[in-house]
Scaffold this motif. Structure first.
Motif, PDB file in Angstrom:
ATOM      1  N   TYR A  32       2.359   1.933  -3.388  1.00  0.00           N
ATOM      2  CA  TYR A  32       1.611   1.990  -4.644  1.00  0.00           C
ATOM      3  C   TYR A  32       1.775   3.575  -5.401  1.00  0.00           C
ATOM      4  CZ  TYR A  32      -2.819   1.764  -7.187  1.00  0.00           C
ATOM      5  OH  TYR A  32      -4.037   1.528  -7.939  1.00  0.00           O
ATOM      6  N   PHE A  60      -7.897  -0.502   0.815  1.00  0.00           N
ATOM      7  CA  PHE A  60      -7.194  -1.400   1.191  1.00  0.00           C
ATOM      8  C   PHE A  60      -7.264  -2.775   1.003  1.00  0.00           C
ATOM      9  CE2 PHE A  60     -10.365  -0.631   4.455  1.00  0.00           C
ATOM     10  CZ  PHE A  60     -10.459  -2.097   4.879  1.00  0.00           C
ATOM     11  N   ALA A  80      -0.138   6.493  -4.026  1.00  0.00           N
ATOM     12  CA  ALA A  80       0.068   6.715  -2.845  1.00  0.00           C
ATOM     13  C   ALA A  80       0.960   7.932  -2.441  1.00  0.00           C
ATOM     14  CB  ALA A  80       0.696   5.610  -1.931  1.00  0.00           C
ATOM     15  N   ALA A 105      -6.192   4.146  -3.992  1.00  0.00           N
ATOM     16  CA  ALA A 105      -5.239   4.133  -3.243  1.00  0.00           C
ATOM     17  C   ALA A 105      -5.874   3.791  -1.875  1.00  0.00           C
ATOM     18  CB  ALA A 105      -4.405   5.542  -3.030  1.00  0.00           C
ATOM     19  N   THR A 106      -6.930   4.178  -1.671  1.00  0.00           N
ATOM     20  CA  THR A 106      -7.634   3.956  -0.419  1.00  0.00           C
ATOM     21  C   THR A 106      -8.253   2.527  -0.258  1.00  0.00           C
ATOM     22  OG1 THR A 106      -9.654   5.239  -0.938  1.00  0.00           O
ATOM     23  CG2 THR A 106      -7.934   6.368   0.138  1.00  0.00           C
ATOM     24  N   PHE A 130      -4.822  -4.299  -1.152  1.00  0.00           N
ATOM     25  CA  PHE A 130      -3.354  -4.842  -1.160  1.00  0.00           C
ATOM     26  C   PHE A 130      -3.446  -5.950  -0.072  1.00  0.00           C
ATOM     27  CE2 PHE A 130      -4.096  -0.263  -2.256  1.00  0.00           C
ATOM     28  CZ  PHE A 130      -3.177  -0.019  -3.192  1.00  0.00           C
ATOM     29  N   LEU A 183       0.839  -1.106  -0.072  1.00  0.00           N
ATOM     30  CA  LEU A 183      -0.129  -0.025   0.142  1.00  0.00           C
ATOM     31  C   LEU A 183       0.946   1.418   0.214  1.00  0.00           C
ATOM     32  CD1 LEU A 183      -3.130   0.581   1.888  1.00  0.00           C
ATOM     33  CD2 LEU A 183      -1.451   2.365   2.192  1.00  0.00           C
TER      34      LEU A 183
END
Length: 295
Positions: A54, A255, A57, A252-253, A258, A51
């Motif tokens: 990324y 989760f 990120a 990216a959020t 990941f 994460l």
């Protein structure tokens, strides 16, 4: 605390982003280590590395809502797993206050609440009562979004001014359809190289959207319905309303993507994924901090 001038506000926002991102990573590690699909510190560390490296990120180090939203989302999931419903409600409320699509967190939280209630080794009546309390806690993100709308109403006279701002930014269904289908016509007419030269940010956002969409089913199978629902609803609604605009940083959020990678990728391959992601994040940082448009 830092002063009211614009540089001070920016600095405060970045510091909040850093602190929230650290909190999010701590929660993510605990959630990954306790989940049956991962279940080890090594896999949990892999989820954190994936994460953090990324490409999108990069927004966790800027004055954006990504870090605070991620912390609130993972925190709510963790405390739901621990049956700590007041903390679920607190983090959920913060998610709803942080960004408009925070209200959607109520859906996967409700699914997780029912899943956890079914697993309780108590009598049926007790499980029903617990499920009812957990569903009430799951409603907190929606309540947060309503409170934010009331706050906006006091300022502007329009409780949905936040939606009007999105329209003015260009996030409309017409633009969404064009951004999702237009690249095919452009490539057919001008070639892939010309498209990448002219529309690189849009291409990166589309790649991120495809990455998340492809993993919805594997995430659901391996981690559970609540995790798949979180990815699906936070991908489908922005795509329908705004197309590829900003979809990369929204992924990216997510989760669960990941967590799934950390569970599915062989341990010896994790470093390769992290390296590829990190190179991508470096290129994204160059683009973002030179005022190109990956945002």
């Amino acid at each position: 605390l830092l002063g009211g001038r614009t540089p001070h506000v920016v600095l405060a926002g970045v510091l909040i982003s850093y602190a929230a991102f650290l909190g999010a990573l701590l929660y993510l590690f605990k959630l990954a280590r306790s989940h049956p699909a991962l279940g080890s510190s090594e896999r949990a560390s892999a989820a954190v590395l994936l994460l953090g490296s990324y490409p999108f990120a990069v927004f966790y180090g800027a004055l954006y809502t990504e870090a605070l939203f991620l912390c609130a989302t993972v925190g709510a999931f963790w405390h739901m797993r621990q049956q700590q419903l007041w903390r679920v409600a607190g983090w959920g409320l913060l998610a709803g206050l942080t960004r408009p699509n925070g209200a959607f967190l109520s859906v996967p939280l409700a699914v997780l609440a029912l899943t956890e209630a079914i697993r309780l080794e108590t009598e049926p009546r007790s499980r029903v009562r617990h499920a009812g309390r957990a569903l009430l806690a799951s409603a907190a993100p929606g309540i947060g979004a309503l409170l934010f709308s009331l706050f906006i109403y006091q300022i502007t006279g329009n409780p949905f001014e936040w939606a009007a701002i999105q329209d003015r930014w260009g996030r409309t269904s017409g633009v969404a359809w064009q951004s999702l289908t237009g690249p095919f016509g452009y490539v057919a007419q001008h070639g892939l190289q010309a498209y990448l030269r002219v529309e690189a940010p849009n291409f990166l956002n589309l790649v991120a959207a495809a990455f998340a969409a492809v993993l919805i089913w594997p995430v659901t199978r391996r981690l559970g319905l609540a995790y798949g629902a979180l990815v699906a609803i936070n991908l489908a609604v922005p795509l329908a309303l705004g197309g590829a605009i900003s979809i990369g940083r929204l992924t990216a959020t997510m989760f669960p993507l990941f967590l799934w990678l950390a569970a599915a990728v062989p341990e010896r391959r994790v470093s390769v994924w992290v390296l590829v992601f990190a190179v991508g994040q470096g290129l994204m940082a160059v683009s973002f901090y030179t005022w190109r448009a990956p945002y």
